[in-house]
Design an enzyme around this catalytic site. Structure first.
Site, mmCIF file in Angstrom:
data_model
loop_
_atom_site.group_PDB
_atom_site.id
_atom_site.type_symbol
_atom_site.label_atom_id
_atom_site.label_comp_id
_atom_site.label_asym_id
_atom_site.label_seq_id
_atom_site.Cartn_x
_atom_site.Cartn_y
_atom_site.Cartn_z
ATOM 1 N N LYS A 35 1.145 -1.197 -0.051
ATOM 2 C CA LYS A 35 -0.370 -0.248 -0.103
ATOM 3 C C LYS A 35 1.022 1.184 0.132
ATOM 4 O O LYS A 35 1.783 1.389 0.136
ATOM 5 C CB LYS A 35 -1.380 -0.572 1.177
ATOM 6 C CG LYS A 35 -0.280 -0.140 2.563
ATOM 7 C CD LYS A 35 -0.728 -0.342 4.040
ATOM 8 C CE LYS A 35 -0.455 0.055 4.813
ATOM 9 N NZ LYS A 35 -1.055 -0.687 5.793
ATOM 10 N N TYR A 255 17.830 29.181 9.519
ATOM 11 C CA TYR A 255 16.708 29.911 9.556
ATOM 12 C C TYR A 255 16.835 29.824 11.327
ATOM 13 O O TYR A 255 16.708 29.394 11.406
ATOM 14 C CB TYR A 255 15.541 29.575 8.924
ATOM 15 C CG TYR A 255 15.461 29.889 7.469
ATOM 16 C CD1 TYR A 255 15.255 31.376 7.151
ATOM 17 C CD2 TYR A 255 15.484 28.892 6.828
ATOM 18 C CE1 TYR A 255 15.438 31.503 5.636
ATOM 19 C CE2 TYR A 255 14.982 29.276 5.470
ATOM 20 C CZ TYR A 255 15.009 30.470 4.697
ATOM 21 O OH TYR A 255 14.710 30.993 3.681
HETATM 22 C C1 LIG Z 1 -0.327 -1.425 6.488
HETATM 23 C C2 LIG Z 1 -0.818 -2.630 7.107
HETATM 24 C C3 LIG Z 1 -0.085 -3.904 7.331
HETATM 25 C C4 LIG Z 1 1.348 -4.046 7.169
HETATM 26 O O1 LIG Z 1 2.329 -2.836 8.512
HETATM 27 P P1 LIG Z 1 3.382 -3.421 8.918
HETATM 28 O O2 LIG Z 1 3.268 -2.741 10.255
HETATM 29 O O3 LIG Z 1 3.740 -2.296 7.813
HETATM 30 O O4 LIG Z 1 4.013 -4.488 8.634
HETATM 31 C C5 LIG Z 1 -1.144 -5.085 7.954
HETATM 32 N N1 LIG Z 1 -2.236 -5.001 7.391
HETATM 33 C C6 LIG Z 1 -3.190 -4.126 7.814
HETATM 34 C C7 LIG Z 1 -4.877 -4.828 7.189
HETATM 35 C C8 LIG Z 1 -2.731 -3.253 7.242
HETATM 36 O O5 LIG Z 1 -3.381 -1.929 6.676
#
Ligand SMILES: *Cc1c(COP(=O)(O)O)cnc(C)c1O
Length: 364
Positions: A35, A255
């Site tokens: 994702k 800055y």
């Molecule tokens: C993002 C996600 C994962 C992976 O999580 P990590 O902490 O990056 O391993 C697994 N299951 C779901 C439902 C997620 O949304």
């Protein structure tokens, strides 16, 4: 010449980290979670490193299409399921498996016209209170789904709120087990932290869902480092020194003059700023590698530049390469987790925030 800044995606490291995840869950199949454009790495860029996965999990339908366009014919799971009715047509067309976390999604399935039943992952809210059916509603949701001709196999899914910390997963696992025990179907529960820290949860997982470990970050940093888990950096961000300044005591940097020299110093000005995705909030003292040697930032991060200390690095200067995170040419590693911690955040956020203006190469 373009600005001297570059991100590199490390194909071998992705493959290596995927195997680390697999080695902690040897009996499970592995979803590589891709994702958010493969956690900022780019789905197309990460794909070769991750093609050893058993499936790809993501939540954007356009990203699912991209995974299919890469030629992936194996499982693809939509972690949040569909968002509207017509998404189900794409699920049918692209053969996507999808989470079902609410009654509205069951209504959409019931109204979906298809001859090919779909595989779904019924999601339980076992305590995180994000998506899913509460345990007391779960079995009626299952019964309703199970009666639909549009639905083929039903798997069981939940997500942990505390797999990386002291609270752990026991309470959620107990609820999940008690509710699903006598229902048929595969199970998937573990994210990265659960895969590493709670390996061998009884009956837990036919499928595991590692994300962040695949991208080389320790989900439980600073309790454990990426090196502790045997993970390798998958993204390097580096830029060159485009200016050098010699400071006298009392001189300031950047800055707000937030850094004040108390002794003579030499500093390098690096072609990387917050518009590249480097967090502006990183304070003086955030680690950076200069030609592979450890140093630190000084003063505030600007939009296009930041400064590093060269006082103890007499050979560094104009044109030196500064590794903001990842692996330097001499093999030295600056874990992205260390930089994220200085910014008060997680490696997830830094990876995902790599700016579009940064050129990216893939090292194969
Ligand atoms: C993002 C996600 C994962 C992976 O999580 P990590 O902490 O990056 O391993 C697994 N299951 C779901 C439902 C997620 O949304």
């Amino acid at each position: 010449m373009p600005r001297p800044i570059l991100a590199t995606i490390h194909t071998q490291a992705l493959a290596h980290n995927l195997n680390v995840a697999r080695s902690h869950a040897p009996d499970a199949r592995v979803w590589a979670v891709v994702k958010a454009n493969a956690y900022g790495h780019g789905i197309e860029r990460a794909f070769n490193g991750l093609r050893g996965a058993d499936g790809f999990a993501l939540l954007d339908l356009a990203e699912a299409q991209r995974v299919r366009d890469l030629g992936w014919r194996g499982p693809v799971l939509l972690l949040e399921g569909v968002f509207e009715q017509r998404d189900l047509e794409l699920c049918s067309r692209l053969d996507l498996w999808h989470a079902v976390h609410c009654n509205e999604q069951i209504d959409m399935l019931a109204a979906h016209k298809t001859n090919v039943p779909q595989r779904v992952f019924l999601k339980m809210n076992s305590g995180m209170n994000r998506l899913g059916f509460r345990p007391e509603r779960y079995r009626s949701a299952w019964t309703r789904l199970n009666a639909l001709p549009q639905v083929d196999e039903i798997s069981h899914m939940t997500h942990f709120s505390d797999a990386d910390g002291a609270a752990g997963i026991a309470r959620q696992m107990q609820v999940f087990d008690a509710t699903t025990r006598d229902l048929p179907g595969e199970r998937t529960v573990s994210n990265s932290a659960a895969v590493l820290r709670h390996a061998g949860v009884p009956g837990a997982s036919d499928w595991v869902r590692p994300g962040i470990v695949v991208y080389g970050s320790a989900p439980d940093f600073p309790e454990h480092s990426a090196a502790h888990w045997g993970l390798q950096p998958t993204m390097t961000l580096e830029a060159k020194i485009i200016g050098v300044q010699h400071l006298q005591p009392g001189d300031t940097v950047g800055y707000g003059s937030s850094f004040v020299a108390t002794a003579p110093m030499r500093i390098g000005v690096v072609a990387c700023g917050y518009a590249d995705g480097y967090p502006r909030i990183c304070p003086t003292g955030t680690p950076a590698l200069v030609d592979g040697a450890r140093s630190q930032t000084l003063g505030r991060v600007s939009m296009d530049m930041l400064s590093v200390d060269l006082t103890d690095l007499p050979n560094a200067g104009m044109g030196s390469t500064v590794t903001l995170w990842g692996r330097a040419a001499n093999g030295a590693v600056l874990p992205i987790d260390e930089v994220a911690a200085k910014a008060g955040t997680l490696a997830y956020e830094l990876m995902c925030a790599l700016a579009a203006r940064v050129p990216v190469v893939v090292d194969a």
